[in-house]
Motif scaffolding. Structure first.
Motif, PDB file in Angstrom:
ATOM      1  N   LEU A  53       0.722  -1.140  -0.132  1.00 42.94           N
ATOM      2  CA  LEU A  53       0.023   0.091   0.002  1.00 42.94           C
ATOM      3  C   LEU A  53       0.790   1.079  -0.169  1.00 42.94           C
ATOM      4  O   LEU A  53       0.634   2.219  -0.513  1.00 42.94           O
ATOM      5  N   ALA A  57       1.196   4.242  -2.742  1.00 45.04           N
ATOM      6  CA  ALA A  57       0.662   5.409  -2.351  1.00 45.04           C
ATOM      7  C   ALA A  57       1.751   6.464  -2.597  1.00 45.04           C
ATOM      8  O   ALA A  57       1.553   7.629  -3.040  1.00 45.04           O
ATOM      9  N   VAL A  63      -5.385   6.132  -6.129  1.00 42.27           N
ATOM     10  CA  VAL A  63      -5.464   4.713  -5.589  1.00 42.27           C
ATOM     11  C   VAL A  63      -6.879   4.030  -5.693  1.00 42.27           C
ATOM     12  O   VAL A  63      -7.707   5.061  -4.697  1.00 42.27           O
ATOM     13  N   ILE A  82      -2.763   5.133   3.437  1.00 39.84           N
ATOM     14  CA  ILE A  82      -2.663   5.835   1.929  1.00 39.84           C
ATOM     15  C   ILE A  82      -3.055   7.296   2.017  1.00 39.84           C
ATOM     16  O   ILE A  82      -1.998   7.835   1.339  1.00 39.84           O
TER      17      ILE A  82
END
Length: 90
Positions: A53, A57, A63, A82
């Motif tokens: 993640l 990010a 995203v 994120i």
């Protein structure tokens, strides 16, 4: 799908006037896909993998987070991680 298909698939999507997307499931795929995708789509099975993640990010692209296989706590943790790194929206 072999990585070497990506440029060809992107080219065909460009010809058709649509965005090319592919959900990466490892670090090599995240890195390889970066020049070809307008956003990252995180599959619900990867929502509890903070390293992936974070890597997506940090690219500064929108995203899309799938949540189907997750509970609300997992979703909240992923969204907070994120947003701490990336506030780009689709």
């Amino acid at each position: 799908m072999p990585f070497d298909w990506t440029p060809l698939l992107r080219e065909e999507c460009d010809k058709a006037g649509i965005d090319y997307f592919s959900s990466p499931y490892d670090f090599d795929a995240i890195d390889m896909l970066d020049p070809y995708v307008p956003a990252y789509k995180i599959g619900s099975g990867d929502i509890t993998w903070p390293e992936a993640l974070e890597r997506m990010a940090r690219r500064g692209k929108p995203v899309i987070l799938a949540t189907g296989a997750s509970d609300i706590g997992e979703v909240q943790r992923a969204v907070h991680l994120i947003l701490r790194l990336n506030r780009t929206w689709c």
